[in-house]
Scaffold this active site. Structure first.
Site, PDB file in Angstrom:
ATOM      1  N   ASP A  61     -11.280  -3.814   3.860  1.00 58.23           N
ATOM      2  CA  ASP A  61     -11.697  -3.288   2.558  1.00 58.23           C
ATOM      3  C   ASP A  61     -12.219  -4.433   1.703  1.00 58.23           C
ATOM      4  O   ASP A  61     -11.858  -5.594   1.908  1.00 58.23           O
ATOM      5  CB  ASP A  61     -10.533  -2.585   1.847  1.00 58.23           C
ATOM      6  CG  ASP A  61     -11.000  -1.619   0.764  1.00 58.23           C
ATOM      7  OD1 ASP A  61     -12.221  -1.322   0.704  1.00 58.23           O
ATOM      8  OD2 ASP A  61     -10.161  -1.156  -0.025  1.00 58.23           O
ATOM      9  N   GLY A  62     -13.072  -4.079   0.759  1.00 60.29           N
ATOM     10  CA  GLY A  62     -13.598  -5.023  -0.205  1.00 60.29           C
ATOM     11  C   GLY A  62     -13.364  -4.492  -1.603  1.00 60.29           C
ATOM     12  O   GLY A  62     -13.205  -3.288  -1.813  1.00 60.29           O
TER      13      GLY A  62
ATOM     14  N   GLU B  31     -17.171  -5.933   1.418  1.00 55.55           N
ATOM     15  CA  GLU B  31     -16.910  -5.029   2.543  1.00 55.55           C
ATOM     16  C   GLU B  31     -17.358  -5.669   3.859  1.00 55.55           C
ATOM     17  O   GLU B  31     -16.641  -5.614   4.860  1.00 55.55           O
ATOM     18  CB  GLU B  31     -17.644  -3.691   2.344  1.00 55.55           C
ATOM     19  CG  GLU B  31     -17.160  -2.872   1.162  1.00 55.55           C
ATOM     20  CD  GLU B  31     -15.867  -2.118   1.379  1.00 55.55           C
ATOM     21  OE1 GLU B  31     -15.246  -2.252   2.456  1.00 55.55           O
ATOM     22  OE2 GLU B  31     -15.461  -1.381   0.470  1.00 55.55           O
TER      23      GLU B  31
ATOM     24  N   ASP C 160     -13.495   2.148   4.719  1.00 52.27           N
ATOM     25  CA  ASP C 160     -13.907   3.215   3.806  1.00 52.27           C
ATOM     26  C   ASP C 160     -15.319   2.973   3.270  1.00 52.27           C
ATOM     27  O   ASP C 160     -15.788   3.679   2.390  1.00 52.27           O
ATOM     28  CB  ASP C 160     -12.901   3.389   2.665  1.00 52.27           C
ATOM     29  CG  ASP C 160     -12.733   2.153   1.798  1.00 52.27           C
ATOM     30  OD1 ASP C 160     -13.552   1.208   1.895  1.00 52.27           O
ATOM     31  OD2 ASP C 160     -11.771   2.126   1.001  1.00 52.27           O
TER      32      ASP C 160
ATOM     33  N   HIS D 299      -8.476   5.366  -0.742  1.00 50.42           N
ATOM     34  CA  HIS D 299      -7.477   5.785  -1.729  1.00 50.42           C
ATOM     35  C   HIS D 299      -6.931   7.186  -1.428  1.00 50.42           C
ATOM     36  O   HIS D 299      -6.728   7.995  -2.324  1.00 50.42           O
ATOM     37  CB  HIS D 299      -8.054   5.707  -3.146  1.00 50.42           C
ATOM     38  CG  HIS D 299      -8.705   4.393  -3.429  1.00 50.42           C
ATOM     39  ND1 HIS D 299      -7.982   3.237  -3.623  1.00 50.42           N
ATOM     40  CD2 HIS D 299     -10.009   4.040  -3.496  1.00 50.42           C
ATOM     41  CE1 HIS D 299      -8.820   2.230  -3.824  1.00 50.42           C
ATOM     42  NE2 HIS D 299     -10.042   2.683  -3.750  1.00 50.42           N
TER      43      HIS D 299
ATOM     44  N   ASP E  71      -6.791  -2.663   0.610  1.00 45.48           N
ATOM     45  CA  ASP E  71      -7.204  -2.596  -0.790  1.00 45.48           C
ATOM     46  C   ASP E  71      -6.342  -3.525  -1.645  1.00 45.48           C
ATOM     47  O   ASP E  71      -6.860  -4.251  -2.496  1.00 45.48           O
ATOM     48  CB  ASP E  71      -7.120  -1.151  -1.287  1.00 45.48           C
ATOM     49  CG  ASP E  71      -7.584  -1.003  -2.717  1.00 45.48           C
ATOM     50  OD1 ASP E  71      -8.785  -1.263  -2.974  1.00 45.48           O
ATOM     51  OD2 ASP E  71      -6.763  -0.656  -3.583  1.00 45.48           O
TER      52      ASP E  71
END
Length: 143
Positions: free
Chosen positions: A9-10, A47, A69, A124, A134
């Site tokens: 994740d970024g 990302e 994501d 999320h 995250d």
């Protein structure tokens, strides 16, 4: 081939602005978490950097299940955007230079070493490892 599961994740505070990335790598009994950040970046760059940093840790070709994501990342590989980007001299379908070319080139180099299955995760939504990535990404954003 050794099987590895990677979540990435970024995060970015402002876009552009300070950003961070996080990744979790799992192979058998092994579990590794990594993160990093930059003072001036974009969410898309973070990302991509998360994936690059994770893949760089693999010491030999692996079978990778990569969870993200990022629609930007997943769609590039599922729709094979990179094929036309390379064929057209890194010009996209809008006749503009491909954003983040430096990272895409590095990611493609690593992609060609491993067998990677890209898996889209809803952000999320309670996925344990996506949520952990995250947390790592947000914690890595430079203050």
């Amino acid at each position: 081939m050794k099987e590895v599961v990677i979540y990435t994740d970024g995060a970015c505070s402002g876009n552009p602005g300070p950003g961070g990335y996080g990744a979790v790598l799992m192979a058998g009994e092994h579990h590794k978490e990594i993160s990093g950040g930059e003072k001036e970046t974009t969410n898309q760059r973070m990302e991509l950097l998360a994936v690059i940093a994770a893949l760089k840790l693999l010491k030999y070709p692996c079978s990778v299940k990569l969870h993200s994501d990022s629609a930007y990342l997943i769609n590039c590989f599922k729709s094979r955007w990179y094929v036309n980007w390379e064929k057209n001299g890194w010009i996209n379908s809008q006749k503009q230079p491909v954003a983040n070319r430096d990272l895409w080139e590095e990611l493609l180099r690593l992609y060609r070493i491993h067998q990677i299955q890209f898996i889209k995760v809803k952000g999320h939504s309670g996925d344990r490892w996506n949520e952990r990535c995250d947390e790592l990404a947000r914690a890595a954003v430079p203050k």
